[in-house]
Every structure is written in C-alpha cells, then in structure tokens.
Design an enzyme around this catalytic site. Structure first.
Site, PDB file in Angstrom:
ATOM      1  N   GLY A 248      -6.287   4.776  11.398  1.00 48.10           N
ATOM      2  CA  GLY A 248      -7.543   5.186  10.789  1.00 48.10           C
ATOM      3  C   GLY A 248      -8.587   4.096  10.919  1.00 48.10           C
ATOM      4  N   SER A 249      -9.467   4.027   9.950  1.00 46.63           N
ATOM      5  CA  SER A 249     -10.601   3.113  10.081  1.00 46.63           C
ATOM      6  C   SER A 249     -10.185   1.668   9.797  1.00 46.63           C
ATOM      7  CB  SER A 249     -11.720   3.510   9.113  1.00 46.63           C
ATOM      8  OG  SER A 249     -11.351   3.149   7.795  1.00 46.63           O
ATOM      9  N   THR A 250     -10.938   0.736  10.370  1.00 52.50           N
ATOM     10  CA  THR A 250     -10.652  -0.681  10.172  1.00 52.50           C
ATOM     11  C   THR A 250     -10.788  -1.055   8.696  1.00 52.50           C
ATOM     12  OG1 THR A 250     -11.218  -1.309  12.417  1.00 52.50           O
ATOM     13  CG2 THR A 250     -11.462  -3.014  10.757  1.00 52.50           C
ATOM     14  N   GLY A 253      -7.725   0.093   6.870  1.00 53.38           N
ATOM     15  CA  GLY A 253      -6.613  -0.737   7.333  1.00 53.38           C
ATOM     16  C   GLY A 253      -6.625  -2.103   6.680  1.00 53.38           C
ATOM     17  N   GLU A 270      -3.205   0.978  13.418  1.00 54.73           N
ATOM     18  CA  GLU A 270      -4.007   1.356  14.590  1.00 54.73           C
ATOM     19  C   GLU A 270      -5.392   1.667  14.066  1.00 54.73           C
ATOM     20  OE1 GLU A 270      -3.250   1.403  17.663  1.00 54.73           O
ATOM     21  OE2 GLU A 270      -1.069   1.525  17.783  1.00 54.73           O
ATOM     22  N   GLU A 401     -18.473   1.395  15.199  1.00 50.84           N
ATOM     23  CA  GLU A 401     -17.800   2.571  15.730  1.00 50.84           C
ATOM     24  C   GLU A 401     -18.517   3.812  15.209  1.00 50.84           C
ATOM     25  OE1 GLU A 401     -13.765   3.300  14.389  1.00 50.84           O
ATOM     26  OE2 GLU A 401     -13.214   3.918  16.412  1.00 50.84           O
TER      27      GLU A 401
END
Lengths: 490, 306
Positions: A248-250, A253, A270, A401
């Site tokens: 998913g999103s940074t 994460g 990821e 992003e």
C-alpha cells in the site's frame, strides 16, 4: 485555466468505429447483498454492527454490503489461524503443495467469473483482469505450490521453519493478484493467514474464500476479515500475529513499521513508487510509445510501479511526444466490461479527488497539461489520460505518487543526467530504459536504484521473478525464491 | 620489583601510551566536542581515554560513508575481495596488540584472547572470500513465462549504521569483525558505533583499515555513548540500513525498540538485536544471514527475440 495544447496533434481518423463488445455482468456469479467474514472455514457475522458498501466505480451502484471488522473479529480470525497452524505446518510439504495446486486449478476453471467480478468491483478493464490479473493469480499458486516440498533446497538452510500466523493487508489496485502474491508463499511455507482486503474491493477475496472451501483447505488456514484501515491496524497490531505483510502507501507502511518496532514481528512492505521511464534518442519510437502507454495507463495508472515520470532525451522530445499523443488519442475509455476498453474507471471517489488535486497542483506550478478529446461517461469515477510537459524535478507531480493515469514528462541530455534524475526520488521500486544500445542498458540498469528494471519493455510480472523496492518503496521481495524468505524463520 | 620501584628506577623506560582517535573518512579526527571518556578494563583499571563522539561526529561519518558508496560499490567483487584480504594480512601483523586489547576489554587471559583474535582474522578472511560469490548464491536467472531474459542480482543497500556488539563472549573484536566485514564485503559502506565500554579494539581496527587498501570513508568508526550516537544513525535520512546488534537493553535513546521506531520514518532496513545479546557467543559460525541482510535484489527484464 489550463492552456490547451492540441496544435501538434491531429486526432486520428478511425477506419471503423468499434462496436461495443460487452462481457456479461452475470458471469460474475451471484453477489450476495451482504457479506460477513471468512473465519475458521465458515462465513460468519461480524461482532460489530457497522457495515461498509462496495460500489461499482463505473456506475456508482452499490454491489454489496460487507462487515467492518472489529478488534474482536480480528481476534477470532487470528485465533482460528493459530489453531490451524499446528496441523498445517506439520503437514508434509508435498501435501500442502496439493492443496495449492488444487486452488490454482480451481482459479483457472473459474477465471472468467473472477475476472468479471474483479472488473465490476475494481473498475479496471475486463481485458486486463482476463488477460493479466487472472492468469498471474493462477500462476502464483502454481509456482509456490511447487516450492512447498522443496524448501530445504531454497537456500535458507535445511528445514527452514514457518513463522506462524501471517497478518496480510492488501490494496485495491490488484485485489486478487495481491492476495495471490501474499497467500501462495505464506501457505507454501507452512504459515496460516489472516488477510484483510481493501475496503473498496473486498469481493474477489470473499469469492476466493469459497475457492478455499471447494479445495477442501483445512479450516482456519486462510481467514478473510473485511473492513477499512481500522481493521488493518487491529490486524497488524495483534499480539499473536508473527508476520505482517503490507502492500500500500508509503505513509501507511511507515506507520506500520513504527507500530511494529520492538515487537519482533517479521515485516515486509511493498510501498509506493515514482518510476522513471527513460527513452534515449536511439530507441525504437513505436515500441517505446507502446511501453510508455502501458507503463502509465495500464490499470488507470493505479500501479505502484507505474512509469509515471517519462524522461525523454531532449533531441527526440518533439517526435516522441507527437507520437505519444497520437497513440493516446486512440485509447478507449469507458465501460470496464467492454472488451475493447483500454481505460476503465478510477477505483473510488476519494482516489479521483486525490488525482484531481495533484493534477491541479501540476498546472498551478506551471506544467503544461494535455489530454485527448475523449468523452467521459456521465456516472462513475473517471479521469482522462493526462500528460504534463515542461515538468521540473521540483514539481509535486514529479515527486509525489499520483496513482492515476497522469504522466509527467521531463527531459535529459546525457545518460548520466538521465540516471541522476531517475534516482532523484525517495522511491525505488521500478524503472524503464528504452534504447537499442545493449551496453547502455546494462550501464543504466546497474546504476538505477530500483528493484525492477524493465529494458525495452515495461510492467511485466511473473511469479518466478522477485519484485520489490529500494529506499522508501519498502523492503523485502515478493515472487521467486526470494519471496519465500518473508515467510520463513531465517 | 614493585610498580613503585620500577617507576623510581631511572633506567626503566616510560611507556609511550596511545592516544585513541575516531576514524572518519580515512582520517583520525578527535571528537568535534573535544571531549573524551575513560575506558577501563573489567577490573576498573584505566586503559585509555577514548573520544566521546557526538551527533555532529556521527553526521560527519555518514557524510563520508555516503561519499564512498559509489566508488566502493562500483569496484569489482574480485578487487573488493583483495582489499579485504589485505586487511587480514595487516591484522595478522598486529596480532599481539589486538590480543592485549581484547584481554583487557573482556577480562580474559592472554591465551583465550589470542584465540579470539586468531578467529577474528580468520573470519575476516572468510568474508573476503565472499565478495565474488554472494551474487551467485543470492542472484537468480528467473524462468519467466514469456520471451524475456530476466535476471535478479543482489546489490548493496548503501550506507549501513552498525551498533557493534556490547556483550557476549568475544564481542570486543571477534564480534566487531563479525558485524563489520559482511557489511562492506557486499559493497556497502559503514558507520560503526564501537562498543561503549570496549572501544579500543575498534579504534585500533581503524588504524589497520587506514593502512590497508580500504578507501577512505568505506568504514567509519566512532566511540562514545551509544545513547548519543545511535539515535542520529537511526533517524539520518542518508543511512539506508541499521544493524542494532549493540543496541542497549534499557528503555530510552539507544534502546532497540526506540531506534527501530526512528528508523521507520525513513523505512530503513533494520537488523534486530538478539533476544539476549549477552548470551551471544561470537565464536559460533556466522552463516550468510548478515551478508544477505544488507542487500537489495534488483530484477532486470529484457525481451528476447531476433
């Protein structure tokens, strides 16, 4: 207001209009009006009363209600997985393999149903679910099935052990493929799982639960708990989870990594990306254009490894952009269930708002916006394929992003400059190189800080091929022999 | 002859005692703080003053390590192996010095200390031999279902912050070598915070590295309090991975959990400390875990056709 820049591009004259070629929504099978969780081999009601709705993003019609998983639900699911772990991990690998092979076969048999369901729930074109997602989903189960009885030879020492209960949280952009990436290696290595699908795309995960039942998978080996980020947080924080896997999103994460600090749970992430797709002046233009289009418009750009920054060598900028715009004019946007559709719906209203905000920032910061003259359906969430030229490295659209069909175009003069611009990002998931010169490909590939480098191609995936990022694109690899490591005590 | 008698004997030679310094960017600076702290043996006898490294020293070391990445990661694996082997040669020549330092640091007899130093030298040689083999065991040619040539290759992560082991049998030198050598063997550069109470073997190792062929900045060695140095390494944007082997056990700055939480902000790769660091026996065979912990896997695709 945006400057319209259509002077250089002539809309191509279509020889024939495409007749609609719709796939039948009925092929998706029965969609229940409401879903509970799949825990211990049974569909069960949530302990809470809150329900969420999943809508078809192409029509905004509600498809089904599903449960917002509570902490108690997560607790039950983890307990079921824990109970199943002893027998499942003790099963000989050759027997675990048979279950995975069986699941793979059932997925192949039911692939049309799953592809249609995925397209309805996610908004992505049936062409992609049918030809990309589903074949890859089956391939992942086949690939990891074969590892289950060969783990002693995987290079992690003899008799490597599973970790226990894996808590897995997956995104909405490839709902079933991300499920396969996570569940197949976890089961092959002898772990049991609790998986939380994304709150906008729960349906194929729940259908997968039925497939587990058809395959006779022992109860509790796979558990599916639905809900939003609150459910995910309850799962990743659960004290009896031994392994957390997140895609998913940074930002999310990062918060999971922080949450798990000191817990000794194994973690793989990821996360986001801002890939550079680098086109040199000797690249075959037509192939490069196809690669650029595939790189950024595949799955509406809802791809963490999307080629969202086009770096084009200055000397061919005009020629390439003209060819690219001509090609983009031919993309068909609309009904995801039409087999001719290239670009489907944006997954949710919230995602559409995010894309709209970032593209507005692109214009406000002075980049030049261009979109083809395609019509948008009147209901649903849609976004025209969009190019920005005149983008500098400081622009938000070159750094953040966007996760939508938006391409930022930058230029360079030398390979060294291309490399520097490509690596100038917090992310490091993927990159593309287009040139006929082999030595340059290898030179660039060696120096790009990216987990996947596609040379003269883009967006290719395969279960045998490790995938994952450098830097803030996360850690760990999925796929291939490397993908086993995340689920083994090594 | 008693100690006092020795000192009074005019013919006895006064030992030239050593000034220990940091090792940063291939040079030997004092701490920018201008401060030192007392290093004692296990009985509390004063051995030397070690520089009390600061946050600024840590940042300087990270800067040097970052600058060295391109060159070090870019050398051939064969060459890196040669450079590491040269370090082992130099260590062998200084065997007596390290034996004395290890004996004092860990309170061991000369024989045991010498055995640990020998093992540390052998371990360095072992890692020297890994430089040109690790890609063959960690890389792969992937048989993808399509006309593509597809290779996965391991690559160094970049700058690795290492907290050298603070405890366990052999930690002061064998342990130090066991955490440092795998990091640089694979092409990373390192900023190492030496064991707070036993930094002298680490600081002497800096002198060995400086006179080997290791380029300046590839290894940077700091001494001081872990609680001062570690948080800067954990939160630094330009550190890619963190080895928490020597994180201190208590709560607060320098403790493993808080460092791991700080590392999450930049999504650093983190190697967690052992559950019980003091039970760690550094004489055990290391395996490949530490080599593989500081690698990224890059997968390169290219179409195949005529």
């Amino acid at each position: 207001m945006a400057k319209k820049n259509t002077a250089a591009v002539e809309a191509p004259k279509a020889f024939f209009e495409y007749a609609p070629a719709p796939e039948s929504p009925a092929a998706a099978g029965d969609i229940a009006t409401s879903y509970g969780h799949f825990i211990g081999g049974e569909f069960v009601d949530s302990s809470g009363s809150e329900a969420l709705k999943t809508v078809n993003p192409a029509t905004e019609q509600v498809l089904a209600e599903f449960a917002q998983g509570t902490e108690e639900d997560v607790d039950r699911a983890v307990a079921a997985a824990r109970k199943a772990f002893a027998d499942w991990s003790a099963l000989p690998g050759s027997e675990r393999a048979k279950y995975l092979f069986r699941i793979a076969r059932i997925i192949q048999e039911r692939s049309r149903e799953l592809a249609v369901l995925e397209s309805i729930d996610n908004g992505k074109p049936i062409k992609e679910t049918r030809d990309v997602d589903l074949p890859l989903v089956a391939a992942h189960f086949f690939y990891y099935a074969g590892w289950a009885d060969k783990l002693d030879f995987a290079g992690f020492g003899s008799n490597p052990k599973p970790l226990g209960v894996a808590g897995q949280v997956i995104p909405w952009n490839f709902p079933l493929l991300m499920l396969a990436w996570k569940i197949a290696p976890a089961l092959a290595t002898g772990n049991t799982v609790v998986l939380k699908p994304a709150e906008t795309t729960p349906l194929t995960a729940l259908r997968f639960a039925e497939i587990c039942r058809q395959a006779g998978l022992p109860k509790g080996v796979v558990n599916i708990v639905t809900g939003d980020g609150r459910t995910g947080a309850a799962l990743t924080a659960h004290p009896d989870v031994n392994k957390v896997a997140f895609t998913g999103s940074t930002n999310v994460g990062r918060s999971i990594a922080r949450q798990l600090a000191g817990s000794r749970k194994k973690l793989s992430l990821e996360l986001g990306g801002k890939a550079a797709n680098i086109v040199f002046d000797d690249a075959p233009i037509d192939q490069a254009v196809e690669g650029i289009v595939n790189g950024i418009f595949f799955n509406q750009g809802h791809v963490c490894c999307a080629g969202s920054r086009l770096l084009v060598q200055e000397s061919i900028q005009d020629e390439l952009l003209d060819a690219l715009k001509r090609r983009v004019e031919t993309l068909r946007l609309g009904d995801p269930l039409d087999k001719n559709t290239d670009i489907g719906a944006i997954n949710s209203a919230a995602q559409l708002a995010r894309i709209t905000e970032l593209t507005a920032a692109g214009e406000a910061e002075g980049a030049e916006r261009w979109s083809p003259s395609c019509e948008l359906p009147s209901t649903g969430y849609w976004f025209r394929p969009t190019l920005f030229t005149g983008v500098s490295q400081a622009h938000r659209i070159a750094r953040e992003e966007i996760f939508g069909p938006v391409l930022s175009v930058l230029t360079f003069r030398t390979p060294a400059e291309a490399l520097e611009k490509a690596n100038n990002t917090q992310y490091g998931l993927s990159a593309g190189i287009w040139t006929e010169k082999g030595s340059r490909i290898l030179w660039m590939a060696d120096r790009l800080k990216a987990g996947v480098v596609w040379a003269n191609t883009f967006n290719k995936f395969d279960p045998t091929s490790p995938f994952g990022g450098y830097k803030e694109s996360g850690y760990g690899r999925e796929g291939g022999r490397h993908g086993l490591e995340a689920y083994l005590d090594v | 002859m008693s100690d006092i008698a020795t000192r009074l004997d005019a013919s006895a030679r006064i030992q030239v005692s050593k000034t220990y310094k940091l090792f940063v960017g291939g040079k030997f600076p004092r701490s920018e703080s201008g401060r030192v702290y007392e290093v004692t043996d296990t009985k509390g006898q004063w051995l030397a003053n070690a520089p009390l490294g600061t946050r600024k020293d840590t940042r300087d070391a990270v800067l040097a390590a970052r600058a060295a990445v391109k060159g070090w990661a870019g050398t051939t694996a064969y060459n890196r192996g040669q450079v590491l082997y040269r370090v082992a040669e130099m260590l062998q020549g200084r065997r007596e010095q390290f034996t004395a330092e290890v004996a004092a640091a860990e309170g061991l007899g000369a024989k045991k200390a010498a055995a640990l130093v020998d093992q540390a030298i052998d371990r360095w040689v072992w890692y020297a031999g890994w430089t040109d083999k690790v890609a063959q065991i960690a890389g792969a040619a992937n048989p993808v279902a399509g006309p593509y040539f597809n290779l996965s290759v391991p690559e160094p992560t970049g700058v690795v912050g290492i907290l050298a082991p603070q405890a366990g049998y052999g930690h002061s030198f064998l342990g130090l070598v066991s955490v440092l050598a795998p990091v640089i063997a694979t092409g990373n550069t390192a900023v190492l915070a030496a064991a707070a109470d036993a930094p002298l073997p680490a600081l002497s190792l800096g002198e060995v590295l400086a006179t080997s062929d290791v380029p300046g900045g590839v290894v940077n060695i700091l001494s001081g309090r872990t609680a001062d140095l570690a948080p800067t390494l954990a939160s630094h944007q330009d550190v890619n991975a963190l080895d928490l082997t020597g994180a201190i056990a208590d709560e607060g700055p320098g403790a493993a959990a808080s460092l791991e939480a700080a590392a999450a902000d930049t999504l650093k790769r983190v190697l967690r400390p052992a559950v019980d660091p003091s039970a760690q026996d550094w004489t055990n065979a290391p395996g490949t875990d530490r080599l593989l912990s500081f690698l990224e896997t890059k997968t390169v695709w290219h179409p195949m056709g005529q």
